[in-house]
Design an enzyme around this catalytic site. Sequence first.
Site, PDB file in Angstrom:
ATOM      1  N   CYS A 171      -7.489  16.473 -13.803  1.00 32.32           N
ATOM      2  CA  CYS A 171      -6.248  15.690 -13.797  1.00 32.32           C
ATOM      3  C   CYS A 171      -6.486  14.300 -13.228  1.00 32.32           C
ATOM      4  O   CYS A 171      -7.395  14.074 -12.446  1.00 32.32           O
ATOM      5  CB  CYS A 171      -5.192  16.406 -12.969  1.00 32.32           C
ATOM      6  SG  CYS A 171      -5.153  18.157 -13.347  1.00 32.32           S
ATOM      7  N   GLY A 172      -5.637  13.389 -13.637  1.00 30.76           N
ATOM      8  CA  GLY A 172      -5.561  12.106 -12.952  1.00 30.76           C
ATOM      9  C   GLY A 172      -6.487  11.028 -13.470  1.00 30.76           C
ATOM     10  O   GLY A 172      -6.592   9.966 -12.877  1.00 30.76           O
TER      11      GLY A 172
END
Lengths: 263, 263
Positions: free
Chosen positions: B104-105
């Site tokens: 994620c991210g």
Amino acid sequence: MSLSELVKIKKYNEGRPYTCEDEVVRESPVTLFVNDRELATLVCTPDSLQELALGFLFGEGILSAPQDLKDIKVNINDGLIWVDTASPTPAGQNFLKRHITTCCGKGRPTFYFINDARGLKPVPPGDLRLTPDNITSLAAMLEDSARLFRSTGGAHGAALASPEGIITFYEDVGRHNAVDKVPGFCFLNNIPLSGKILVLSGRISAEILIKAARLGVPMIVSRSAPTSLALQMADELGITVAGFVRGRRFNLYTHPERIKDIN
Amino acid sequence: MSLSELVKIKKYNEGRPYTCEDEVVRESPVTLFVNDRELATLVCTPDSLQELALGFLFGEGILSAPQDLKDIKVNINDGLIWVDTASPTPAGQNFLKRHITTCCGKGRPTFYFINDARGLKPVPPGDLRLTPDNITSLAAMLEDSARLFRSTGGAHGAALASPEGIITFYEDVGRHNAVDKVPGFCFLNNIPLSGKILVLSGRISAEILIKAARLGVPMIVSRSAPTSLALQMADELGITVAGFVRGRRFNLYTHPERIKDIN
């Protein structure tokens, strides 16, 4: 999600470049979890992921009937699929893993051992019969359906068909993925594969034969070439293989009894 | 061992059959053991198996320099290869295994995570420069060399080239195997891959890009299509990709600075 992407390229013709946009087939890794355990990462065109996952698990023998499926969730943006099965599953196996230790003393070890290893059974003779024109028509229908191939040149097509026409059709950057989406669709919609025809754009390799046998599909039609091992397996497993289907020509390699010749 | 087999087939033309012999590409499983542990079964054309095994291990990061190889033995009839390495090896890893837990991210997780996962480094700019005519000539030379494809329609070709011509060439029923045999040859003959060109008949997928980056090859030329993920990776990894090289036309997708345009 779109099946292709537009990219800026330089096109060269006779040594001279010009800049333009071009459509490229989308390829993306998708990770498949079965009962919360990571099983495989499939590099695919991110479309029809339910069908892909179920077809893959069906072909691997991890699912064998619709009631084996408890739940399926797809997160297409992150490329994640979670499948819960009704009963616990064994660990994912290598597709063509051979039983090396028992490899000696048979006439054609290569084939027998792939076959033995996965317990494949011959497809019953059944009553599927096609004319030569049925074969060439199905290949032409596949070609007509292949929009992603026409726009990107980078996709394989696979269809399930009856002698009269195509029942379902998928395209994918991966030859195996396109094929897997077909039984995935059948699994979701409770459509039997026996007595049907697998129509493919890509080559007929041993792994494709293993899938067909596992699915009980008695005939494979492709515009491309088969391999020697695929033909050995098709012969033993009762599967009719027609290759190089182009225009009104084709080669019939195995089990010709399913083709009705003109007299 | 011959790279193809003759089989009896029925050829259909305009609905009429006739019986003849046809040449089919040979496909056979070959099992690779590293330090007496079974690592993988490669389904391949059983030819140049030393090159195949070493190229595969090189591409997987299990071998990285000729001195890493202690011994290699091939039993071509049973399809077995044993490799001993100078130092112990880690377990075989999944090619495109992603680090899901850290997914994620980031802006483009798909690519970064494949990249991060294997620690691939960009190929240095170097001084390789080709004219558009060099590109189309290399693709034509590959086509001229492709005897197995011409006779069976079922083989992929891969060559290592300098701007002037082809250094080594292999054919295999598997697109990846054909590519793997090239670094295998270089490994056996102590030929550096940096500054060279990979010339392919098949599509340029992400896995091919990973191989090229790992080998330090700055340019890939193919008569087929690239995929979106391969182009993302080529862009980030400093690799020039030319696709659809046919006749005197081609598409240049990434890192055009290695092509000398006519002014």
